[in-house]
Scaffold this motif. Structure first.
Motif, mmCIF file in Angstrom:
data_model
loop_
_atom_site.group_PDB
_atom_site.id
_atom_site.type_symbol
_atom_site.label_atom_id
_atom_site.label_comp_id
_atom_site.label_asym_id
_atom_site.label_seq_id
_atom_site.Cartn_x
_atom_site.Cartn_y
_atom_site.Cartn_z
ATOM 1 N N TYR A 146 -15.412 20.228 30.922
ATOM 2 C CA TYR A 146 -16.702 20.928 30.746
ATOM 3 C C TYR A 146 -17.619 20.258 31.395
ATOM 4 O O TYR A 146 -18.315 19.059 30.890
ATOM 5 C CB TYR A 146 -17.035 20.934 29.053
ATOM 6 N N THR A 200 -15.833 16.957 17.970
ATOM 7 C CA THR A 200 -15.465 17.982 18.813
ATOM 8 C C THR A 200 -15.197 19.277 18.329
ATOM 9 O O THR A 200 -15.162 20.355 19.120
ATOM 10 C CB THR A 200 -14.402 17.657 19.989
ATOM 11 N N THR A 220 -23.488 24.496 25.934
ATOM 12 C CA THR A 220 -22.965 23.549 24.931
ATOM 13 C C THR A 220 -23.703 23.944 23.865
ATOM 14 O O THR A 220 -24.894 24.274 23.630
ATOM 15 C CB THR A 220 -23.195 22.145 25.209
ATOM 16 N N MET A 280 -14.725 23.006 21.184
ATOM 17 C CA MET A 280 -14.499 22.203 22.286
ATOM 18 C C MET A 280 -13.223 21.225 22.086
ATOM 19 O O MET A 280 -12.285 21.235 22.980
ATOM 20 C CB MET A 280 -15.626 21.202 22.496
#
Lengths: 426, 426
Positions: free
Chosen positions: B133, B238, B248, B123
């Motif tokens: 996202y 992240t 995710t 991410m």
């Protein structure tokens, strides 16, 4: 834990068992057949034997696989003897001379042999008889300051601390007793609750309806469950302390685990406060225990003040633990700022101790396990009066903690309640 | 832990090893000799291989006996692979579909085989590229609410909780990294510290002199060490989250242990805030990332708000743990009082998260491990400006927590600092 080899020792078994241990046999002296063996356990959980031979005596404690106070319907793991032994050993290192010496431990039998404490008596009995103990404050504050400080994050590395927490994690059945009997049952209808009926019926009902108190006790319960600050004794009431004029010994750490430090400090404060409020119920002529009562309240103040001073001194002297690293507080300014934070830490600990003390008082008046401070007041109405005074203070300590910022606030409130007449039921 | 059988797997060893595991061999498909094996580990600690066969692919993670980022001079126990596996398994039960599926674990080799996440990317890389996202908020808040709630005292019995704490106690070497690199070193002179010199030299020095901050970070450190509230991921930045538009996955829980819930929540908030402040450094034309930056701040707010809502909903739906027993809050009044206490609990958790978020920001700017959000800003002066803005917010969050009572206070402060020009050194 070799539980397969466990058997409850009766007198004859115990005699044969001890005769087979050369060190103990020598210490007792004479022929085993001549040893005097008496079962003296008056606690809630275990068998305790005193064994005396021609030369010396010993105390033998064996865990039963159930709660002695209740019976076989309430099983309790024998492993508690292992945790007690572990805690005793650690306390002996940290506070030498303030716990009984361990002479022998048998994990399979859940049995520990200790030095015989003689002529020590259970402190609670002495307090009922209005006896003052001049060594008590210094000894109990040394015990608490040293056992708590040196097992905390201030003295241990984080790795040592985590391993130590894990070593006591298995003692959860004993913690559960505290969680249920101290932090839950007295505040709801529970079969095992009892109180001085009918006089305290109304007070019992009011506690069950007191939602502010329920929030406060639930916060304390969560703190008890999830704040492994240090290795606490876990049951540090005046029935776990044996005394003479010149000696103090802390016994019975079978509830030991890593928990909040305020729980031990609060236990001592609570039991002194109960001795104070019970005192009026034991007087035969008005005022005859006045000096004793003054000593008790002074002791309450000294217990906190000397504990705090000793704990702070240990911290100042050199904390090797991972918390509050010295390197973040360099120079004079750093030292001053760290000192202010030490004081703030003690203030938070005081606040915890006040709350836990309150919980300890309430459970002894409305829960399963009562204490002789109150129970030996034969006149039920008189007993209820003493208990109601203690509960009034405890309620304030738990639900209005902001009103107690120093220990003198607690003793002042206790003094004000000495002759307060509660409204009783019935 | 069978460490004697450990060996670092190179490509050929890994091929032979996998070929000997029928399930994985079948999953990959085709001849082992034809499998494509690539080492892709870009983290700080481990080897990571991607293996692709005729039919499918897998990811293989092997712990090294030292910190990869630093080298063999910094040993690190292989047992972390065991704790990672333990945590992954628990998270998979509690938050299905939000962690990679574990296909195989070899304790002796400190090796775990997982499903290959494709076309997921880390991410953090997406955030540098200003990618939004849409699934992230819902997924990460579900992950946190469920993994934290169901491993807390609200969902577990005290006995289960203590056993679970003990099961992760051995992971202390990983905790120690956090204790040192996040809560200590950035605030003192430490060899491994680095920052964008010379521009942040003055700011680095001011943090080392900031005693209020040192008290605040020491309190956070103690909370990290001694508040086993729940099973936390322990490194939830992240770079530990893989994403696509529609999925995710939280990876790499090797820092997992029982710690304060606010540490995970704070990690997510901190890394979003760093993405926000870094964004200005990545723009080629003024304002081109404006919409992205708005999304980031909205995400910060939603992460807290949705996490809090989901956590509360789980608690309301029926807490089976020993904390806050329902029986103490009967009837409508009891329910209302308990609900107020739930809100108060979330407020305390918010305050923890704000403090931990601040610590996570400061360590990425002055400590050993930096992140690409800032590192990929090539112009050092621009980078320093972004970093100084983030630090200004973090300093306030840590040392003046009272000024942030809701998450919108945090985003408002961030927004106000978007174009603030710090004074730089050099």
């Amino acid at each position: 834990m070799g539980q397969g080899d466990y058997r409850i020792l009766h007198e004859a078994d115990l005699r044969a068992y001890l005769a087979g241990l050369p060190d103990l046999k020598g210490l007792l002296g004479g022929e085993p057949a001549a040893w005097a063996i008496t079962e003296v356990g008056d606690g809630n959980l275990n068998l305790v034997f005193i064994v005396k031979g021609a030369r010396g005596g010993i105390a033998v404690k064996q865990a039963l696989p159930y709660v002695r106070l209740v019976g076989e319907s309430w099983p309790l793991p024998l492993s508690r003897a292992h945790y007690e032994y572990l805690a005793l050993s650690r306390q002996a290192q940290l506070a030498p001379g303030l716990v009984p010496a361990v002479l022998h431990h048998d994990e399979a039998l859940a049995l520990t042999v200790m030095e015989l404490l003689e002529p020590h008596i259970i402190m609670r009995k002495g307090l009922v008889a209005a006896t003052r103990y001049p060594r008590f404050v210094d000894d109990i504050t040394t015990f608490m300051a040293r056992t708590l400080f040196f097992t905390s994050d201030l003295a241990l590395s984080a790795a040592e601390k985590k391993e130590a927490i894990a070593a006591f994690a298995g003692n959860h059945a004993l913690c559960k007793i505290t969680e249920d009997l101290i932090f839950t049952d007295p505040y709801r209808i529970a079969e095992q609750n009892r109180w001085t009926a009918p006089y305290l019926d109304g007070l019992a009902a009011s506690l069950r309806d007191d939602l502010e108190l329920h929030v406060a006790v639930s916060r304390l319960k969560l703190k008890f469950m999830a704040s492994p600050e240090a290795l606490i004794h876990g049951d540090l009431h005046t029935g776990s302390i044996m005394v003479t004029d010149s000696q103090t010994r802390v016994i019975d750490p079978e509830f030991a685990f890593y928990g909040p430090m305020g729980f031990d400090v609060g236990a001592v404060l609570a039991n002194l406060l109960m001795a104070y409020f019970a005192s009026a119920g034991h007087e035969r002529t008005p005022g005859e225990r006045h000096a004793f009562e003054g000593w008790v309240l002074e002791t309450v103040e000294q217990v906190w003040n000397q504990f705090a001073r000793k704990f702070l001194d240990l911290w100042r002297a050199g904390a090797a633990g991972d918390a509050y690293p010295r390197s973040l507080f360099p120079g004079e300014k750093g030292a001053a700022r760290l000192e202010a934070e030490r004081q703030a830490t003690m203030q938070r600990l005081f606040s915890d101790a006040v709350g836990f003390a309150a919980a300890k008082i309430i459970r002894r008046i409305f829960g399963l396990a009562h204490n002789i401070d109150f129970e030996l007041i034969e006149d039920a109405k008189k007993r209820a009066v003493s208990e109601a005074r203690a509960v009034r203070l405890a309620r304030a300590m738990m639900a209005e903690p902001g009103t107690f910022s120093v220990i003198a606030d607690v003793t002042a409130a206790a003094r004000n309640l000495r002759d307060w007449m509660p409204e009783l039921s019935g």
